[in-house]
Design an enzyme around this catalytic site. Structure first.
Site: not given
Ligand SMILES: Cc1cc2nc3c(=O)[nH]c(=O)nc-3n(C[C@H](O)[C@H](O)[C@H](O)COP(=O)(O)OP(=O)(O)OC[C@H]3O[C@@H](n4cnc5c(N)ncnc54)[C@H](O)[C@@H]3O)c2cc1C
Length: 565
Positions: A116, A230, A232, A242, A245, A276, A344, A379
């Site tokens: 990566f 960031q 992407h 997306l 990568e 990135r 991203h 990141r």
């Molecule tokens: C397409 C894509 C591919 C990616 N690929 C990778 C990868 O391969 N490797 C890597 O390390 N990272 C990757 N990332 C980044 C990574 O996926 C995210 O940064 C990470 O998953 C975020 O997780 P989280 O648990 O912080 O939040 P999220 O998974 O975004 O979850 C947020 C949660 O908060 C809840 N929430 C938000 N607001 C409220 C509210 N007002 N009331 C109640 N609930 C609320 C939502 O319901 C949800 O459950 C990728 C991101 C994307 C978009």
């Protein structure tokens, strides 16, 4: 209004929230609630594609992972946080393995790892190109084995209730009924994800509106390093979805209109696997200097993976092949994929320390909504899902310890009432002539045009003015649907309210930082300036808008040096 109580409430059910729930639930049968505005496996984490970074092999080392992360961060990461992170990440990979994660394997049955960007060793553990999908299903299943975890699915949190700088609980709307409830807790873990939807062209789900960041900011938590967004390098044209990568990790090329692998001019050693920020700037430079390709949806760059062959593409990258066919209209086995940079990730977020504690007693922040700061100014790919796992677990444990030693405090009723008034009278009851969708699209256009990869003082100033005008206009919106049940119009208005604050903080922080570092690139201040700017931005919420202060960066082993690849 109904009042409910739990020891700990976790807001968010992505990788970070679910991992926190498991860690907290394992702690002395404590009573845990998980509140999520979407059904857990619809959280954005389910979209993570390429992998989760951790040191597993001989030849790799904690020091090497830490150094890659610090250099990738353009030296803004706090090095004590990085050190803890790299040491705990492997345990999380093994835990997921034991809970049933179907990791892709080597021929001899070991967990496979791919290359990566910015990593000096292949350390991305992956499950084809659907890593987040599998991790989320494993975590969701595991969390549901505990009878001391209660899920509030499709509940929308509106505000935190805080008394004497201590968390008392929160208010939330049960989206199905539209009723507001107060929930009391001894500790709250914010795990609400990023705010990429302040931009129009983004890889993120429509739910990524940064709600938790604004909710915490409004009750006195600081937002840290919000200028660092960031971009992407490979968002599919036209939708922005997306293309992992991992496609370049498996050997894909980036080509300009002359068919040239232009990265040789920008990062001769790492080429397509540079970090990135560097690749996104290189792509924009190629496009701005007339070497982009042209299509019906504007300029783009070609991502060519044809030489990998159909068999390998189907085995390692099945999702992106499907996405390219269905949403881009091309089959990557036969044609290069049209891509350009897309918003991203949010390196910034709620200011938290290495234990995930915020300055508000009982409030913890984990995952993408937090900033402790592991990723600094940029990141590295795969470090976010591992961040969510490592600090999700730490946040869950810390919140549980806190809850064990405290009692519930009385709810500040004035805050409960004002939360109700804000939602139902001021927003749902507003009878102006402004449309939520119009203001939202205008905000995104401003961010796309003026707060994108290359920034200038004039552009940022004009963006700030524009967003302030939109905030004024927000006071005159109408939500057509005045009913309570499943009112997605109201939810959209509340999300817009949150994102307008975040756009303002992002621009204000970017305007103040008169240097270029990591993902923050100023045309009028093109150099990194360690003498004046080796520091974290902290934004405080005031009636007049964000007030900025600064905090030092923890440098342990690695003082800043030139960053070349
Ligand atoms: C397409 C894509 C591919 C990616 N690929 C990778 C990868 O391969 N490797 C890597 O390390 N990272 C990757 N990332 C980044 C990574 O996926 C995210 O940064 C990470 O998953 C975020 O997780 P989280 O648990 O912080 O939040 P999220 O998974 O975004 O979850 C947020 C949660 O908060 C809840 N929430 C938000 N607001 C409220 C509210 N007002 N009331 C109640 N609930 C609320 C939502 O319901 C949800 O459950 C990728 C991101 C994307 C978009």
């Amino acid at each position: 209004m109904e009042t409910l109580s739990h020891d700990i409430i976790i807001i968010g059910a992505g990788i970070a929230g679910l991992r926190a729930a498991i860690a907290a639930a394992q702690f002395n049968k404590i009573d845990v609630a998980v509140v999520s505005k979407v059904y857990p496996v619809r959280s954005h984490s389910v979209c993570a594609q390429g992998g989760t970074g951790a040191v597993l092999r001989d030849g790799d080392s904690f020091d090497l992972h830490a150094w890659d992360t610090v250099k990738g961060s353009d030296f803004l990461a706090d090095q004590d946080v990085v050190e803890l992170f790299v040491r705990r990440a492997p345990q999380e990979i093994v835990a997921l393995d034991h809970w049933g994660c179907p990791w892709s394997r080597t021929e001899d049955g070991k967990i496979n790892q791919r290359r990566f960007g910015g990593h000096s060793f292949p350390r991305a553990c992956f499950a084809a190109d659907m890593t987040g999908f599998h991790e989320m299903h494993v975590l969701d299943g595991k969390a549901k084995t505990f009878d001391n975890v209660k899920f509030y699915d499709e509940w929308f949190v509106v505000s935190l209730l805080v008394k004497d700088k201590t968390v008392a609980g929160l208010t939330a709307i049960d989206i199905k009924t539209g009723e507001m409830c107060a929930l009391r807790a001894k500790a709250v873990v914010m795990a609400t994800g990023g705010h990429e939807r302040i931009y129009g062209f983004t890889t993120f789900s429509h739910t990524a509106t940064g709600d938790g960041m604004t909710i915490a900011y409004r009750v006195g938590a600081q937002l840290k390093d919000m200028e660092f967004i960031q971009f992407h390098p490979t968002g599919l044209v036209p939708p922005g979805v997306l293309i992992t990568e991992g496609a370049r990790g498996e050997g894909g090329y980036l080509l300009n209109s002359k068919g040239e692998r232009f990265m040789k001019r920008y990062a001769p050693e790492r080429m397509e696997l540079a970090p990135r920020d560097i690749i996104a700037r290189a792509e924009m430079t190629e496009i701005l200097e007339g070497r982009g390709l042209e299509g019906p949806y504007g300029h783009y760059i070609a991502l060519d993976i044809r030489h990998l062959g159909e068999e390998k593409i189907n085995e390692r990258l099945p999702l992106i092949r499907d996405v390219a066919i269905k949403l881009g209209g091309i089959d990557p086995v036969k044609e290069p994929i049209p891509i350009r940079p897309a918003a991203h990730y949010s390196m910034g977020g709620i200011h938290a320390n290495i234990k995930t504690e915020t300055p508000i007693s009982g409030l913890y922040a984990v995952g993408e909504c937090s900033c402790m700061s592991l990723h600094g100014a940029n990141r590295l790919g795969t470090n976010s899902t591992s961040d969510c796992l490592v600090f999700g677990a730490i946040g869950g444990e810390e919140a549980a310890k806190h809850a064990m030693s405290k009692s519930l405090i009385e709810l500040p009723n004035d805050q409960v009432l004002s939360s109700e008034k804000r939602v139902f009278d001021e927003i749902l009851g507003s009878e102006g002539d402004e449309r939520v969708a119009t203001i939202r699209d205008e905000m995104r256009a401003i961010m796309n045009d003026k707060v994108w990869i290359f920034r200038t003082g004039d552009g940022l100033m004009s963006a700030l003015k524009g967003v302030k005008e939109l905030r004024e206009r927000f006071g005159k919106i109408t939500v057509d649907d005045k009913s309570r049940q499943f009112n997605t119009g109201l939810i959209g208005a509340l999300q817009l309210d949150f994102t307008l604050d975040l756009a303002e903080v992002t621009i204000t922080s970017a305007l103040a930082r008169t240097e270029s570092r990591g993902a923050h690139s100023r045309r009028d201040y093109t150099k990194r300036d360690d003498e004046n700017w080796l520091k974290h931005t902290l934004a405080y919420c005031t009636k007049e808008g964000p007030r900025l202060e600064y905090a030092p960066v923890t440098i342990a082993k690695w003082p800043p040096t030139a960053r070349t690849y």
